[in-house]
Design a protein around this motif. Structure first.
Motif, PDB file in Angstrom:
ATOM      1  N   ALA A 103       0.830  -1.206   0.000  1.00  0.00           N
ATOM      2  CA  ALA A 103       0.000   0.000   0.000  1.00  0.00           C
ATOM      3  C   ALA A 103       0.861   1.252   0.000  1.00  0.00           C
ATOM      4  CB  ALA A 103      -0.922  -0.008   1.217  1.00  0.00           C
ATOM      5  N   SER A 104       1.957   1.215   0.777  1.00  0.00           N
ATOM      6  CA  SER A 104       2.869   2.362   0.832  1.00  0.00           C
ATOM      7  C   SER A 104       3.520   2.601  -0.529  1.00  0.00           C
ATOM      8  CB  SER A 104       3.942   2.113   1.893  1.00  0.00           C
ATOM      9  OG  SER A 104       4.875   3.171   1.932  1.00  0.00           O
ATOM     10  N   SER A 105       3.949   1.517  -1.181  1.00  0.00           N
ATOM     11  CA  SER A 105       4.576   1.642  -2.502  1.00  0.00           C
ATOM     12  C   SER A 105       3.584   2.121  -3.544  1.00  0.00           C
ATOM     13  CB  SER A 105       5.168   0.286  -2.930  1.00  0.00           C
ATOM     14  OG  SER A 105       6.187  -0.118  -2.061  1.00  0.00           O
ATOM     15  N   LEU A 106       2.332   1.705  -3.394  1.00  0.00           N
ATOM     16  CA  LEU A 106       1.299   2.116  -4.347  1.00  0.00           C
ATOM     17  C   LEU A 106       1.039   3.620  -4.264  1.00  0.00           C
ATOM     18  CD1 LEU A 106      -0.720   1.001  -6.438  1.00  0.00           C
ATOM     19  CD2 LEU A 106      -2.363   0.729  -4.572  1.00  0.00           C
ATOM     20  N   ILE A 107       1.104   4.148  -3.045  1.00  0.00           N
ATOM     21  CA  ILE A 107       0.849   5.583  -2.843  1.00  0.00           C
ATOM     22  C   ILE A 107       2.073   6.420  -3.175  1.00  0.00           C
ATOM     23  CG2 ILE A 107       0.267   7.338  -1.123  1.00  0.00           C
ATOM     24  CD1 ILE A 107      -1.318   5.132   0.354  1.00  0.00           C
ATOM     25  N   HIS A 108       3.255   5.927  -2.791  1.00  0.00           N
ATOM     26  CA  HIS A 108       4.479   6.715  -2.955  1.00  0.00           C
ATOM     27  C   HIS A 108       5.441   6.059  -3.926  1.00  0.00           C
ATOM     28  CE1 HIS A 108       3.075   8.934   0.518  1.00  0.00           C
ATOM     29  NE2 HIS A 108       3.016   7.805   1.215  1.00  0.00           N
ATOM     30  N   HIS A 109       4.929   5.417  -4.972  1.00  0.00           N
ATOM     31  CA  HIS A 109       5.791   4.684  -5.894  1.00  0.00           C
ATOM     32  C   HIS A 109       6.708   5.624  -6.674  1.00  0.00           C
ATOM     33  CE1 HIS A 109       7.145   1.389  -8.356  1.00  0.00           C
ATOM     34  NE2 HIS A 109       6.784   2.018  -9.459  1.00  0.00           N
ATOM     35  N   ASP A 110       7.968   5.183  -6.790  1.00  0.00           N
ATOM     36  CA  ASP A 110       8.968   5.947  -7.540  1.00  0.00           C
ATOM     37  C   ASP A 110       8.881   5.571  -9.020  1.00  0.00           C
ATOM     38  OD1 ASP A 110      11.089   7.338  -8.538  1.00  0.00           O
ATOM     39  OD2 ASP A 110      12.640   6.331  -7.348  1.00  0.00           O
ATOM     40  N   ARG A 111       8.310   6.459  -9.830  1.00  0.00           N
ATOM     41  CA  ARG A 111       8.099   6.156 -11.248  1.00  0.00           C
ATOM     42  C   ARG A 111       9.385   6.234 -12.066  1.00  0.00           C
ATOM     43  NH1 ARG A 111       3.565   7.824  -9.087  1.00  0.00           N
ATOM     44  NH2 ARG A 111       1.531   7.151  -9.905  1.00  0.00           N
ATOM     45  N   SER A 112      10.458   6.650 -11.440  1.00  0.00           N
ATOM     46  CA  SER A 112      11.734   6.718 -12.165  1.00  0.00           C
ATOM     47  C   SER A 112      12.400   5.349 -12.254  1.00  0.00           C
ATOM     48  CB  SER A 112      12.684   7.704 -11.463  1.00  0.00           C
ATOM     49  OG  SER A 112      13.013   7.236 -10.168  1.00  0.00           O
ATOM     50  N   GLN A 113      11.906   4.389 -11.441  1.00  0.00           N
ATOM     51  CA  GLN A 113      12.496   3.060 -11.435  1.00  0.00           C
ATOM     52  C   GLN A 113      11.481   2.047 -11.971  1.00  0.00           C
ATOM     53  OE1 GLN A 113      13.899   2.368  -7.397  1.00  0.00           O
ATOM     54  NE2 GLN A 113      15.965   2.941  -8.004  1.00  0.00           N
ATOM     55  N   MET A 114      11.544   1.834 -13.280  1.00  0.00           N
ATOM     56  CA  MET A 114      10.661   0.860 -13.909  1.00  0.00           C
ATOM     57  C   MET A 114      11.191  -0.555 -13.633  1.00  0.00           C
ATOM     58  SD  MET A 114       9.849   0.301 -17.964  1.00  0.00           S
ATOM     59  CE  MET A 114       9.210   1.965 -18.147  1.00  0.00           C
ATOM     60  N   PRO A 115      10.338  -1.494 -13.189  1.00  0.00           N
ATOM     61  CA  PRO A 115      10.814  -2.863 -12.970  1.00  0.00           C
ATOM     62  C   PRO A 115      11.309  -3.478 -14.280  1.00  0.00           C
ATOM     63  CG  PRO A 115       8.414  -2.764 -12.865  1.00  0.00           C
ATOM     64  CD  PRO A 115       8.904  -1.350 -12.886  1.00  0.00           C
ATOM     65  N   LYS A 116      12.432  -4.162 -14.201  1.00  0.00           N
ATOM     66  CA  LYS A 116      13.021  -4.757 -15.397  1.00  0.00           C
ATOM     67  C   LYS A 116      12.271  -6.012 -15.814  1.00  0.00           C
ATOM     68  CE  LYS A 116      17.594  -2.956 -14.169  1.00  0.00           C
ATOM     69  NZ  LYS A 116      18.996  -3.302 -13.831  1.00  0.00           N
ATOM     70  N   LEU A 117      12.356  -6.294 -17.123  1.00  0.00           N
ATOM     71  CA  LEU A 117      11.625  -7.437 -17.659  1.00  0.00           C
ATOM     72  C   LEU A 117      12.149  -8.764 -17.102  1.00  0.00           C
ATOM     73  CD1 LEU A 117       9.260  -7.722 -19.576  1.00  0.00           C
ATOM     74  CD2 LEU A 117      10.871  -8.108 -21.453  1.00  0.00           C
ATOM     75  N   LEU A 118      13.377  -8.756 -16.595  1.00  0.00           N
ATOM     76  CA  LEU A 118      13.948  -9.963 -15.989  1.00  0.00           C
ATOM     77  C   LEU A 118      13.046 -10.481 -14.868  1.00  0.00           C
ATOM     78  CD1 LEU A 118      16.256 -11.977 -15.353  1.00  0.00           C
ATOM     79  CD2 LEU A 118      17.294 -10.182 -13.931  1.00  0.00           C
ATOM     80  N   ALA A 119      12.457  -9.569 -14.132  1.00  0.00           N
ATOM     81  CA  ALA A 119      11.585  -9.952 -13.024  1.00  0.00           C
ATOM     82  C   ALA A 119      10.368 -10.734 -13.516  1.00  0.00           C
ATOM     83  CB  ALA A 119      11.146  -8.711 -12.257  1.00  0.00           C
ATOM     84  N   ALA A 120       9.866 -10.391 -14.699  1.00  0.00           N
ATOM     85  CA  ALA A 120       8.710 -11.103 -15.250  1.00  0.00           C
ATOM     86  C   ALA A 120       9.075 -12.552 -15.567  1.00  0.00           C
ATOM     87  CB  ALA A 120       8.213 -10.401 -16.509  1.00  0.00           C
ATOM     88  N   TRP A 121      10.284 -12.765 -16.102  1.00  0.00           N
ATOM     89  CA  TRP A 121      10.739 -14.121 -16.401  1.00  0.00           C
ATOM     90  C   TRP A 121      10.891 -14.941 -15.118  1.00  0.00           C
ATOM     91  CZ3 TRP A 121      10.116 -16.010 -20.959  1.00  0.00           C
ATOM     92  CH2 TRP A 121      10.200 -15.183 -22.078  1.00  0.00           C
ATOM     93  N   VAL A 122      11.344 -14.287 -14.062  1.00  0.00           N
ATOM     94  CA  VAL A 122      11.441 -14.968 -12.764  1.00  0.00           C
ATOM     95  C   VAL A 122      10.059 -15.382 -12.281  1.00  0.00           C
ATOM     96  CG1 VAL A 122      12.039 -14.662 -10.326  1.00  0.00           C
ATOM     97  CG2 VAL A 122      13.584 -13.823 -12.093  1.00  0.00           C
ATOM     98  N   GLY A 123       9.074 -14.503 -12.473  1.00  0.00           N
ATOM     99  CA  GLY A 123       7.712 -14.826 -12.080  1.00  0.00           C
ATOM    100  C   GLY A 123       7.161 -16.029 -12.823  1.00  0.00           C
TER     101      GLY A 123
END
Length: 291
Positions: A103-123
């Motif tokens: 919830a905290s990240s959703l409200i104060h999310h840093d839009r300058s740091q896009m999650p990398k596509l590598l994380a999707a492959w891990v998922g």
């Protein structure tokens, strides 16, 4: 001996769960940090909570293998239920923490740091692993009739779906939908809490001697078909670990000999064992005085 072998096989399922969760938790927490993915990080914490739950289940299964003693006439099977209850409390604690962070990240999310596509492959990799473990433990739970292992298998399926959702959130972030990844983290926390609550409710139901009403109706109908049984007055059952303890009261011809009445009781026990794998059936016989 047969019961001990089943418990040993149930242990194998718990060890497979623990090994899988350790590997996935470490990978997700590292990749989540490197790839700036709140969803993968939350999923890693989810798997960490599953490690604790699986260890608790393993301990319960081991204690449940202990034979009967002077103050445990029914054995130690309910240790498995108690371990599931402890695991539920642990999971709820971690789930609440993940919900708060999401919830905290959703409200104060840093839009300058896009999650990398590598994380999707891990998922997706995690989802594939969890689906494999789910099918393994589901089949093993059915084979050894382990309620704890069946609950663990359901959690594996939930974990697989969570990982798929995490991957979807990361892919969405690639299209600048930055709110999806922290939203997925928040939802993962909710799912951890829900799983913990479901385990708590199911285990509490069993520990308070709750039992499936439809199953009792089936038992009563089948027992009433046995030759010599005039009426089934009462059928009660309780779960002791993964075993059913059945109490039956039947009415028979009052003119029957003790030997013949005993034979009818033996037939009730035999039917319940053959058709429902119930090892312990207590049969109380009453004379049928109703004309």
């Amino acid at each position: 001996m047969k019961y001990v072998k089943k418990r040993m096989k149930a242990e194998l399922g718990a060890w497979v769960s623990i090994a899988s969760y350790i590997i996935l938790a470490v990978v997700k927490l590292i990749i989540g940090y490197i790839a700036h993915s709140d969803g993968v990080t939350a999923d890693g914490w989810n798997n960490l909570s599953d490690i604790i739950a699986s260890i608790a289940i393993l301990i319960g299964i081991k204690i449940a293998q202990k034979p009967r003693d002077h103050n445990h006439p029914y054995g130690h099977s309910r240790a498995e239920n108690i371990s599931s209850l402890i695991a539920a409390f642990m999971m709820m604690s971690i789930g609440i923490d993940v919900v708060s962070e999401g919830a905290s990240s959703l409200i104060h999310h840093d839009r300058s740091q896009m999650p990398k596509l590598l994380a999707a492959w891990v998922g997706m990799f995690s989802a594939a692993v969890m689906l494999s473990v789910y099918w393994f433990n589901k089949r093993l739970a059915q084979h050894v009739n382990s309620q704890a292992l069946a609950a663990a298998a359901k959690d594996h399926l939930s974990d697989a779906l969570v990982s798929i959702g995490t991957a979807i959130g990361i892919v969405g972030a690639q299209f600048h939908l930055f709110w999806i990844d922290p939203l997925v983290a928040f939802l993962i926390g909710i799912m951890i809490c829900k799983t913990a609550w479901d385990i708590f409710m199911e285990t509490s139901h069993m520990l308070t001697d709750g039992f499936d009403e439809q199953a009792l109706t089936t038992y009563k109908q089948q027992i009433s078909t046995i030759e010599g049984v005039r009426r089934v007055a009462d059928v009660k059952a309780r779960m002791v670990g993964n075993q059913v303890i059945l109490d039956v009261t039947i009415h028979v011809d009052p003119n029957l000999t003790v030997v013949k009445s005993h034979e009818i009781a033996d037939e009730v026990e035999r039917m319940m064992k053959e058709q429902h794998d119930i090892e312990t059936t207590h049969v109380h016989i009453e004379p049928d005085t109703i004309p």
